[in-house]
Design a protein around this motif. Structure first.
Motif, PDB file in Angstrom:
ATOM      1  N   LEU A  58       0.833  -1.206   0.000  1.00 55.66           N
ATOM      2  CA  LEU A  58       0.000   0.000   0.000  1.00 55.66           C
ATOM      3  C   LEU A  58       0.870   1.259   0.000  1.00 55.66           C
ATOM      4  O   LEU A  58       0.575   2.243  -0.691  1.00 55.66           O
ATOM      5  CB  LEU A  58      -0.910  -0.016   1.221  1.00 55.66           C
ATOM      6  CG  LEU A  58      -2.193   0.823   1.176  1.00 55.66           C
ATOM      7  CD1 LEU A  58      -3.079   0.372   0.030  1.00 55.66           C
ATOM      8  CD2 LEU A  58      -2.937   0.699   2.505  1.00 55.66           C
ATOM      9  N   PHE A  59       1.944   1.231   0.781  1.00 59.54           N
ATOM     10  CA  PHE A  59       2.887   2.354   0.841  1.00 59.54           C
ATOM     11  C   PHE A  59       3.500   2.621  -0.528  1.00 59.54           C
ATOM     12  O   PHE A  59       3.568   3.762  -0.991  1.00 59.54           O
ATOM     13  CB  PHE A  59       3.969   2.033   1.871  1.00 59.54           C
ATOM     14  CG  PHE A  59       4.984   3.132   2.071  1.00 59.54           C
ATOM     15  CD1 PHE A  59       4.751   4.147   2.975  1.00 59.54           C
ATOM     16  CD2 PHE A  59       6.174   3.130   1.374  1.00 59.54           C
ATOM     17  CE1 PHE A  59       5.686   5.158   3.177  1.00 59.54           C
ATOM     18  CE2 PHE A  59       7.120   4.127   1.557  1.00 59.54           C
ATOM     19  CZ  PHE A  59       6.873   5.148   2.463  1.00 59.54           C
ATOM     20  N   LEU A  60       3.937   1.558  -1.190  1.00 62.87           N
ATOM     21  CA  LEU A  60       4.521   1.710  -2.522  1.00 62.87           C
ATOM     22  C   LEU A  60       3.506   2.264  -3.517  1.00 62.87           C
ATOM     23  O   LEU A  60       3.804   3.185  -4.287  1.00 62.87           O
ATOM     24  CB  LEU A  60       5.052   0.360  -3.026  1.00 62.87           C
ATOM     25  CG  LEU A  60       6.416  -0.092  -2.517  1.00 62.87           C
ATOM     26  CD1 LEU A  60       6.745  -1.472  -3.069  1.00 62.87           C
ATOM     27  CD2 LEU A  60       7.499   0.906  -2.914  1.00 62.87           C
ATOM     28  N   VAL A  61       2.295   1.709  -3.503  1.00 63.34           N
ATOM     29  CA  VAL A  61       1.259   2.186  -4.418  1.00 63.34           C
ATOM     30  C   VAL A  61       0.962   3.661  -4.162  1.00 63.34           C
ATOM     31  O   VAL A  61       0.813   4.453  -5.102  1.00 63.34           O
ATOM     32  CB  VAL A  61      -0.027   1.344  -4.267  1.00 63.34           C
ATOM     33  CG1 VAL A  61      -1.179   1.977  -5.038  1.00 63.34           C
ATOM     34  CG2 VAL A  61       0.209  -0.078  -4.759  1.00 63.34           C
ATOM     35  N   GLY A 115       3.194   9.862  -9.752  1.00 62.92           N
ATOM     36  CA  GLY A 115       2.444   9.998 -10.998  1.00 62.92           C
ATOM     37  C   GLY A 115       1.720  11.325 -11.084  1.00 62.92           C
ATOM     38  O   GLY A 115       1.683  11.968 -12.144  1.00 62.92           O
ATOM     39  N   SER A 116       1.162  11.793  -9.950  1.00 61.67           N
ATOM     40  CA  SER A 116       0.499  13.102  -9.951  1.00 61.67           C
ATOM     41  C   SER A 116       1.520  14.207 -10.202  1.00 61.67           C
ATOM     42  O   SER A 116       1.223  15.210 -10.857  1.00 61.67           O
ATOM     43  CB  SER A 116      -0.220  13.343  -8.621  1.00 61.67           C
ATOM     44  OG  SER A 116       0.691  13.574  -7.567  1.00 61.67           O
ATOM     45  N   GLY A 117       2.751  14.017  -9.691  1.00 58.47           N
ATOM     46  CA  GLY A 117       3.809  14.991  -9.962  1.00 58.47           C
ATOM     47  C   GLY A 117       4.198  15.018 -11.427  1.00 58.47           C
ATOM     48  O   GLY A 117       4.403  16.088 -12.009  1.00 58.47           O
ATOM     49  N   ILE A 118       4.306  13.840 -12.037  1.00 53.73           N
ATOM     50  CA  ILE A 118       4.610  13.755 -13.470  1.00 53.73           C
ATOM     51  C   ILE A 118       3.511  14.426 -14.285  1.00 53.73           C
ATOM     52  O   ILE A 118       3.776  15.166 -15.241  1.00 53.73           O
ATOM     53  CB  ILE A 118       4.780  12.283 -13.890  1.00 53.73           C
ATOM     54  CG1 ILE A 118       6.042  11.697 -13.264  1.00 53.73           C
ATOM     55  CG2 ILE A 118       4.836  12.149 -15.412  1.00 53.73           C
ATOM     56  CD1 ILE A 118       6.178  10.193 -13.432  1.00 53.73           C
ATOM     57  N   SER A 120       4.982   4.960 -12.262  1.00 56.43           N
ATOM     58  CA  SER A 120       4.370   6.275 -12.054  1.00 56.43           C
ATOM     59  C   SER A 120       3.979   6.907 -13.381  1.00 56.43           C
ATOM     60  O   SER A 120       2.899   7.507 -13.513  1.00 56.43           O
ATOM     61  CB  SER A 120       5.336   7.196 -11.307  1.00 56.43           C
ATOM     62  OG  SER A 120       5.625   6.698 -10.032  1.00 56.43           O
ATOM     63  N   PHE A 121       4.847   6.784 -14.374  1.00 56.35           N
ATOM     64  CA  PHE A 121       4.566   7.326 -15.696  1.00 56.35           C
ATOM     65  C   PHE A 121       3.324   6.688 -16.302  1.00 56.35           C
ATOM     66  O   PHE A 121       2.440   7.372 -16.847  1.00 56.35           O
ATOM     67  CB  PHE A 121       5.777   7.102 -16.602  1.00 56.35           C
ATOM     68  CG  PHE A 121       5.530   7.400 -18.054  1.00 56.35           C
ATOM     69  CD1 PHE A 121       5.468   8.712 -18.506  1.00 56.35           C
ATOM     70  CD2 PHE A 121       5.362   6.372 -18.970  1.00 56.35           C
ATOM     71  CE1 PHE A 121       5.244   8.991 -19.846  1.00 56.35           C
ATOM     72  CE2 PHE A 121       5.136   6.638 -20.312  1.00 56.35           C
ATOM     73  CZ  PHE A 121       5.077   7.953 -20.753  1.00 56.35           C
ATOM     74  N   GLU A 129      -0.429   8.584 -17.083  1.00 58.96           N
ATOM     75  CA  GLU A 129      -1.063   8.610 -18.399  1.00 58.96           C
ATOM     76  C   GLU A 129      -2.404   7.890 -18.416  1.00 58.96           C
ATOM     77  O   GLU A 129      -3.262   8.179 -19.243  1.00 58.96           O
ATOM     78  CB  GLU A 129      -0.127   7.985 -19.440  1.00 58.96           C
ATOM     79  CG  GLU A 129       1.142   8.779 -19.678  1.00 58.96           C
ATOM     80  CD  GLU A 129       0.840  10.218 -20.059  1.00 58.96           C
ATOM     81  OE1 GLU A 129       0.089  10.433 -21.021  1.00 58.96           O
ATOM     82  OE2 GLU A 129       1.334  11.127 -19.379  1.00 58.96           O
ATOM     83  N   ALA A 130      -2.594   6.963 -17.485  1.00 57.01           N
ATOM     84  CA  ALA A 130      -3.856   6.213 -17.439  1.00 57.01           C
ATOM     85  C   ALA A 130      -4.974   7.007 -16.758  1.00 57.01           C
ATOM     86  O   ALA A 130      -6.155   6.843 -17.070  1.00 57.01           O
ATOM     87  CB  ALA A 130      -3.653   4.887 -16.715  1.00 57.01           C
TER      88      ALA A 130
END
Length: 476
Positions: A140-143, A150-153, A377-378, A382-383
């Protein structure tokens, strides 16, 4: 069970010049026989002058790292959430969630310092429920932090689109942002990326301040019809649907819920007992900025606030704001990725001589963690190409359990005697029993709300397909 250890008296100042610790102050496992200190035998990273010394962060730098972990994505998304909740409801949500997240951050830090062998929230979970719970919380921590990265990207791609007026496919901008973020996140120690956190916090703070000032100079919001009558959409008290309300609440909650990312930083602090100073400093600044900035932007933009909010004052100011704030967006994603990669890195090499030695295994493992998680994250950025939805989904699925449910159980674990103690102790014990219930409600309700909004957004074409080249900055 881990032993409770007392703090080490450290006479050095907090200027954090990276001084080599004296032999008498260092602690090293059998791999590093040149320094001994029984006071810190359970710490994950040992003070050493024969390998890589990770223990170089003082509390002032830790507070800035915490600031940059928390500040940026939250301040860019809260004004939009306020449209659903109204000014009063939004302000109370910012204050309430901020106070709760500060308290649960305090609970996590105190628990970690009582059990110094804990490097992450997953290690704490192991004390509560064994290996199975540890693996579930670790995943969960990793996700959570992969989604945050991903939000930063996504934010970086919006900024590059705004600055270039969509001169290239959005996927390419996201890819370029991912490369830069991965390179900066691959620096191994929090101390070494400390200067980036100063630059990143200053960058995003100034960018948001530019927007706050700029929106107050406009006759009407930049995104509103420029002629004729229009509805501002500003409400003191709003009446949202359950889906809109729970999604807005999850968005505000996640804006200050990243306290589990503070725990790996404690393991790199020269004196982990100084954690509370850094926590209070960070959260006081964050909550004051969130409340003042978001209320002003919502008052002047209403329903016409952009997401992220840096695009709320028109095309020219948007370019200026993203030009100033781009460093801050990159550093935010860098820290999220670094936190996730550091967790995985320690899990793989813990109790190994390679953890603090410059070996081929050490570097291969570290770079594999950063590059692999950056790729995930990328893909996620994009998803789910809507900034607010990505943050709200992260808050509901990941941070509700990590920042509310688990801290409640941690407090109950360390204060089990309160259940049969005095009346005050019993009241405190049962009050903390409410935290797991609150976290479960936000997790289930928030996830339902966000998923439904994402489905609706795809159905009415508010967002395009995954990996779309379309402009996500509304610049064209």
């Amino acid at each position: 069970m881990s032993l409770r250890t007392s703090s080490i008296k450290n006479g050095s100042s907090d200027d954090e010049k990276g001084q080599q610790p004296a032999v008498g102050r260092g602690v090293v496992e059998p791999y590093y026989p040149d320094a001994q200190d029984p006071l810190e035998e359970n710490e994950v990273f040992k003070k050493t002058h024969g390998g890589v010394d990770f223990r170089t962060v003082g509390w002032p730098r830790a507070s800035v790292i915490f600031l940059k972990v928390i500040f940026a994505t939250g301040v860019l998304s809260i004004p939009t959430a306020m449209y659903s909740l109204g000014a009063l409801g939004g302000a109370l949500s910012v204050i309430g969630w901020g106070a709760l997240n500060t308290y649960t951050g305090l609970v996590q830090g105190n628990f970690r310092n009582s059990h110094p062998g804990c490097h992450s929230i997953a290690d704490m979970a192991e004390l509560l429920g064994g290996t199975i719970l540890k693996e579930l919380v670790g995943a969960l921590f990793l996700v959570a932090y992969v989604l945050c990265a991903g939000s930063g990207i996504l934010g970086v791609s919006v900024g590059l689109n705004a600055l270039s007026t969509h001169a290239a496919c959005t996927v390419w901008w996201s890819f370029i942002g991912t490369i830069v973020i991965t390179a900066t996140a691959s620096v191994r120690k929090f101390h070494q990326i400390g200067w980036l956190t100063w630059a990143g916090f200053t960058s995003i703070f100034v960018a948001v301040f530019i927007i706050v000032v700029a929106v107050t100079t406009l006759d009407r919001p930049a995104a509103a019809p420029q002629t004729g009558d229009y509805e501002l959409g500003y409400f003191i008290i709003a009446h949202p649907t359950f889906i809109a309300g729970i999604t807005a609440s999850a968005t505000i909650f996640v804006s200050s819920a990243g306290t589990s990312a503070f725990l790996p930083v404690i393991s790199e602090m020269r004196n982990p007992k100084d954690y509370n100073k850094a926590l209070y400093t960070c959260m006081a600044i964050v909550q004051a900025a969130y409340l003042s900035f978001s209320l002003v932007v919502y008052r002047w933009c209403g329903q016409w606030v952009a997401s992220p909010s840096l695009g709320s004052a028109g095309p020219v100011v948007k370019k200026v704001a993203y030009g100033v704030g781009l460093i801050g967006l990159i550093v935010s994603a860098c820290l999220y990725l670094h936190v996730a990669a550091k967790y995985l890195f320690v899990r793989i090499l813990r109790n190994s001589p390679h953890l603090q030695q410059n070996t081929w295994v050490h570097w291969t493992t570290w770079l594999s963690c950063t590059c692999g998680l950056a790729s995930l994250s990328f893909i996620l950025a994009e998803a789910i190409p809507i900034f607010n939805y990505l943050l709200a989904l992260t808050g509901s699925v990941c941070f509700a359990p990590l920042a509310i449910m688990l801290p409640g159980f941690l407090w109950l674990y360390d204060h089990a005697a309160y259940r049969k103690g005095t009346l005050t102790q019993k009241a405190l014990y049962y009050a903390h029993c409410f935290l797991p219930l609150l976290g479960a409600f936000l997790c289930v309700g928030g996830t339902y709300g966000v998923v439904q909004l994402i489905i609706n957004a795809y159905a009415d074409h508010s967002i395009g397909s995954a990996f779309s080249c379309a402009d996500n900055s509304n610049s064209t």
